[in-house]
Design a protein around this motif. Structure first.
Motif, mmCIF file in Angstrom:
data_model
loop_
_atom_site.group_PDB
_atom_site.id
_atom_site.type_symbol
_atom_site.label_atom_id
_atom_site.label_comp_id
_atom_site.label_asym_id
_atom_site.label_seq_id
_atom_site.Cartn_x
_atom_site.Cartn_y
_atom_site.Cartn_z
ATOM 1 N N PHE B 242 0.832 -1.204 0.000
ATOM 2 C CA PHE B 242 0.000 0.000 0.000
ATOM 3 C C PHE B 242 0.871 1.260 0.000
ATOM 4 C CE2 PHE B 242 -2.467 3.322 2.170
ATOM 5 C CZ PHE B 242 -3.588 3.360 1.361
ATOM 6 N N CYS B 243 1.915 1.271 0.795
ATOM 7 C CA CYS B 243 2.828 2.423 0.821
ATOM 8 C C CYS B 243 3.432 2.679 -0.552
ATOM 9 C CB CYS B 243 3.960 2.186 1.823
ATOM 10 S SG CYS B 243 3.485 2.523 3.510
ATOM 11 N N GLN B 244 3.929 1.603 -1.154
ATOM 12 C CA GLN B 244 4.522 1.748 -2.495
ATOM 13 C C GLN B 244 3.519 2.358 -3.468
ATOM 14 O OE1 GLN B 244 5.361 -2.203 -3.804
ATOM 15 N NE2 GLN B 244 6.925 -2.561 -2.220
ATOM 16 N N GLU B 245 2.319 1.763 -3.454
ATOM 17 C CA GLU B 245 1.303 2.212 -4.401
ATOM 18 C C GLU B 245 0.893 3.653 -4.117
ATOM 19 O OE1 GLU B 245 0.121 0.855 -7.066
ATOM 20 O OE2 GLU B 245 0.988 -1.155 -6.914
ATOM 21 N N TYR B 246 0.838 4.001 -2.834
ATOM 22 C CA TYR B 246 0.433 5.362 -2.457
ATOM 23 C C TYR B 246 1.425 6.386 -3.003
ATOM 24 C CZ TYR B 246 -0.415 9.468 0.487
ATOM 25 O OH TYR B 246 -0.644 10.748 0.933
ATOM 26 N N TRP B 247 2.716 6.163 -2.754
ATOM 27 C CA TRP B 247 3.703 7.173 -3.160
ATOM 28 C C TRP B 247 3.875 7.207 -4.669
ATOM 29 C CZ3 TRP B 247 4.326 10.947 -0.106
ATOM 30 C CH2 TRP B 247 4.223 10.763 1.282
ATOM 31 N N LYS B 248 3.669 6.086 -5.305
ATOM 32 C CA LYS B 248 3.712 6.052 -6.773
ATOM 33 C C LYS B 248 2.581 6.924 -7.329
ATOM 34 C CE LYS B 248 2.729 2.315 -9.363
ATOM 35 N NZ LYS B 248 2.694 0.857 -9.550
ATOM 36 N N ALA B 315 -4.223 3.719 -4.489
ATOM 37 C CA ALA B 315 -3.403 2.694 -3.825
ATOM 38 C C ALA B 315 -4.290 1.596 -3.227
ATOM 39 C CB ALA B 315 -2.553 3.326 -2.731
ATOM 40 N N GLY B 316 -5.445 2.006 -2.707
ATOM 41 C CA GLY B 316 -6.370 1.016 -2.135
ATOM 42 C C GLY B 316 -6.780 -0.005 -3.178
ATOM 43 N N LYS B 317 -7.145 0.492 -4.339
ATOM 44 C CA LYS B 317 -7.594 -0.417 -5.393
ATOM 45 C C LYS B 317 -6.456 -1.304 -5.894
ATOM 46 C CE LYS B 317 -11.589 2.029 -7.187
ATOM 47 N NZ LYS B 317 -11.932 3.197 -8.018
ATOM 48 N N ALA B 318 -5.312 -0.667 -6.136
ATOM 49 C CA ALA B 318 -4.179 -1.428 -6.678
ATOM 50 C C ALA B 318 -3.732 -2.496 -5.676
ATOM 51 C CB ALA B 318 -3.028 -0.487 -6.997
#
Ligand SMILES: [Zn+2]
Lengths: 56, 752
Positions: B242-248, B315-318
């Motif tokens: 989730f962190c990765q996806e959020y910052w991306k 990020a939640g969805k990914a």
């Protein structure tokens, strides 16, 4: 949506899919699932055969 | 003293009392107890000779009978047993090679369909090359253990069906199973002998490494492997993803809005990540948003707030999508990856359902959805065994934070037979429970194993890093038949049998204790087993093994009750009370043995794969066909009501529940539902609720689960497939399948 496979064979000699293919019967034997009864030992096959359903 | 004897072939030979003395001496030595001095040996020999003379007995069989009776008469019961074994096994031992080679011939030239020996364990393919290789090893090992390792009376008791030493072929090698805590293992990173694996950083690698850890451990133990806290362990991978996806997503938003370069956007994201303090978590995104706003300068604040909102959603969805794929891969891997030279997949179990974090919930929801979807062509997955941990306040009651997952678990079980249900509120499980500590949440392994109490270290009556060391089961129906209705005799025999099993479990424990860390490079070398992390490569594991359990199992309570009272515990109150008395007595004995030895002796409701037919066959040879006892091809599992006996589900649960409290090494209650009842969510839930209410520890619902591989239908198939209309073995036209595929997307593709 069911068709009568018997009649189909008679009317049209088409390719049939699944000839010789059995149904898979997954059962739980002492906790583990098994995909086919072939691999049960004899006692376990007998136990599975004897099982009766419990009403709710 | 007779001057001559008559041999088996009818020829005469001179009598030699020294031969009797030697045989008794040898039997006595084999027992390792009941030590007989030379005077004792002479005394027994003289008694034997005296009686032979008085009664004029000369035939070798008669002489051996007299030896047996004399030993028993003068209190050498164990020596007598060993002597009996010598007699019975004499021909076998003399022809050792022939005996073993006969087995090898069977393994080599017969198919598994013909030979029961190849189907002892339904999850090992006895027809493959490696499956056969395993059987060569296993049969050779059993022969070695019987003839060179076990005390003779123990070996006799196993071979004549008084008891069953489970996984006897692994006697010199391994322990049964372990509850693996992946969290510290992943934090440290680990090695499987082929290079070091670093701490994983995404849900995909968490899932992959979980499989690798299970596989590595399986190769060092003879039972199954369990992850007791799957949701907690995988949640950390979800959090990182989730962190990765959020910052991306955050950087992507900034880049587009500012019309700047990727480098600038990433630099800003990196800067904010530091300024905002503790990194974003899935369940606390709003809190992070506030910190981010506060950390941002007034000028950038509106942009960053929008970037945050966008990134949280994205990020939640990914993460959800990636978690589903990771859980799908987890199941696929555990059904296809090999252990034990390729002959079987690892026996794996995962427990979950109590982690209420957003990450843990995402794991469980997706694992259940992937289980419902099935394998590539919609097949039901055989592994892992899944156990949903039911707990009031967490998921059992409406309004509990994970109640939705409990509902989804029941729907999944109604479709795919898994998950089973472990009940943390059962009093014997609840007493260990500490809120928020997964290490105190009762977990189950595979078909029923439970390891929780710890007399060796009462401060640590916990789950992780512990497992069963070995277990041996008692043939209860035989005791019932031997006692012939006499309860006093029954309990005396039961005590004798339990003493024998205690002695055998300790014999095995001594062998296990002499092993070193280097014998278990993963289990002990990687510190998975409790306290093994503090040991060196060449340290013995005796001390840390004491956290494990030594279990006495039993089979066929129902048939024993039939033999004793004429009814089983589903049929009469007398049998019901006696059943509880018998199992209660066994539990008291294991508790006393624990006190005495400070080792965890526990009582197991034995599942009996491969064993249930062996006992009944041996007993039928001895006692013939006894109605209700030996007249079927199997003995009933542990304390179960016989499978053939019709009774309502709730009554079955009520009758079996009290045994769960007694069998602290593990237990399970099954209810068999028909296909229609099972599809009715209220009916299914009523069964699970009844188990919870009655104090069942572990339960599950069986129902017929058939599949037509041609059209992909999953459900009950009697004679004709309800979807495509074919009978077993018939073909279907491609047109029919194409039409069905428009209606049902899960119809497999048959190309060509
Ligand atoms: Zn079909």
């Amino acid at each position: 949506m069911l068709m009568d496979p018997q009649r189909e064979t008679k009317t049209r000699q088409t390719r049939r899919i699944g000839e010789g293919v059995g149904f898979e019967r997954t059962r739980r034997i002492t906790g583990y699932l098994v995909g086919t009864l072939d691999r049960f030992n004899n006692a376990k096959r007998a136990e599975e055969r004897d099982r009766v359903r419990h009403g709710v | 003293m007779p001057s001559s004897i008559i041999k088996r072939d009818g020829k005469s030979a001179p009598f030699d009392s020294g031969k009797i003395l030697n045989a008794v001496n040898k039997a006595n030595k084999a027992v390792g107890e009941e030590e007989m001095s030379p005077t004792d040996l002479l005394f027994v020999t003289e008694k034997v000779c005296g009686r032979l003379e008085r009664e004029g007995l000369k035939h070798v069989e008669e002489i051996q009978d007299v030896v047996e009776e004399t030993l028993i008469r003068y209190g050498y019961a164990r020596t007598a047993k060993a002597y009996i074994l010598y007699r019975a096994e004499h021909a076998k031992i003399r022809n050792a090679e022939t005996y073993l080679m006969d087995i090898y011939k069977k393994l080599t030239w017969s198919s598994a369909l013909e030979e029961d020996i190849k189907r002892e364990n339904a999850n090992i393919d006895g027809d493959t090359a490696m499956g056969t290789m395993l059987k060569y090893g296993s049969e050779g090992s059993k022969f070695f253990i019987d003839n060179h390792i076990l005390p003779k009376d123990v070996s006799a008791a196993h071979n004549n069906g008084d008891i069953h030493i489970h996984d006897k072929d692994f006697y010199m090698l391994t322990e049964t199973c372990c509850q693996i805590d992946l969290i510290p293992l992943f934090r440290r990173g680990f090695s499987t002998g082929h290079g070091h694996l670093r701490e994983p950083n995404s849900i995909e690698s968490y899932s992959a490494l979980a499989c690798i850890a299970i596989q590595a451990n399986q190769n060092e133990m003879h039972g199954g492997q369990s992850v007791p806290n799957f949701d907690y362990a995988m949640a950390q991978g979800v959090g990182k993803t989730f962190c990765q996806e959020y910052w991306k997503a955050f950087a992507a938003y900034v880049q587009v809005k500012e019309d700047g370069s990727e480098e600038e956007a990433l630099a800003l994201a990196g800067e904010m990540r530091v300024l905002a303090g503790e990194d974003i978590r899935m369940g606390a995104a709003e809190d992070f948003g506030r910190r981010l706003s506060a950390a941002a300068g007034a000028g950038r604040r509106p942009l960053l707030e929008k970037a945050h909102a966008y990134a949280v959603e994205k990020a939640g969805k990914a993460t959800d999508r990636r978690t589903y794929q990771a859980m799908e891969a987890f199941i696929h891997n555990l059904n296809t990856m090999n252990s034990r030279a390729g002959a079987q997949v690892p026996f794996s179990s995962v427990n979950y359902g109590t982690d209420t974090s957003a990450e843990g919930r995402m794991v469980v929801r997706n694992l259940l959805l992937a289980t419902q979807a099935g394998l590539g062509n919609g097949e039901t997955s055989i592994f892992p065994v899944q156990i949903f941990k039911v707990k009031s306040g967490l998921n059992f009651q409406p309004g509990d934070p994970n109640h939705d997952l409990f509902q989804l678990a029941m729907a999944t079980s109604a479709r795919r037979l898994f998950p089973n249900f472990g009940f943390l509120d059962a009093p014997f499980n609840l007493r260990y429970y500490k809120p928020g500590d997964y290490d105190t949440e009762a977990a189950y392994m595979g078909c029923r194993t439970r390891v929780l109490g710890n007399i060796h270290d009462p401060e640590r009556q916990t789950i992780c890093g512990r497992g069963n060391l070995s277990f041996t089961s008692i043939n209860l129906p035989r005791l019932g038949l031997e006692a012939d209705g006499n309860l006093g005799a029954f309990f005396a025999l039961l005590d004798e049998r339990m003493d024998l099993v205690f002695r055998q479990l300790l014999h095995r424990f001594k062998i296990q204790s002499a092993k070193k860390v280097r014998n278990y490079p993963f289990l002990m070398g990687e510190g998975i087993w409790m306290d093994s992390g503090g040991l060196d490569w060449d340290d013995a594991i005796a001390g840390v093994l004491r956290h494990g359990t030594l279990s006495v199992g039993f089979i066929g309570l129902a048939e024993a009750l039939k033999a004793l009272t004429g009814a089983h515990h589903g049929e009469s109150d007398e049998a019901r009370n006696l059943g509880l008395r018998i199992i209660g007595h066994m539990r008291r004995r294991t508790d006393e043995e624990s006190e005495r030895t400070r080792l965890n002796f526990t009582l197991l409701a034995t599942p009996a794969e491969g064993l249930s037919g062996r006992f009944v066959e041996l007993d039928r040879r001895r006692y013939g066909l006894v109605p209700g006892v030996t007249d079927r091809d199997y003995y009933t599992n542990s304390f179960h009501i016989p499978v053939y006996f019709p009774l309502p589900a709730f009554r079955k649960i009520r009758l079996e529940a009290p045994y769960h409290a007694l069998t602290n090494a593990g237990h399970i209650t099954y209810v068999e539902l028909d296909g229609d009842t099972c599809k009715n969510p209220e009916a299914f839930e009523a069964v699970i609720r009844c188990m919870h209410e009655q104090g069942v520890g572990y339960g599950s619902v069986n129902h017929p689960l058939d599949r037509d591989p041609v059209c992909g239908y999953v459900g009950v198939i009697n004679g004709v497939c309800p979807r495509c209309g074919r009978k077993e073995g018939e073909g279907v036209s491609p047109e029919v399948l194409r039409a069905l595929r428009r209606q049902y997307p899960d119809v497999p593709l048959w190309d060509g």
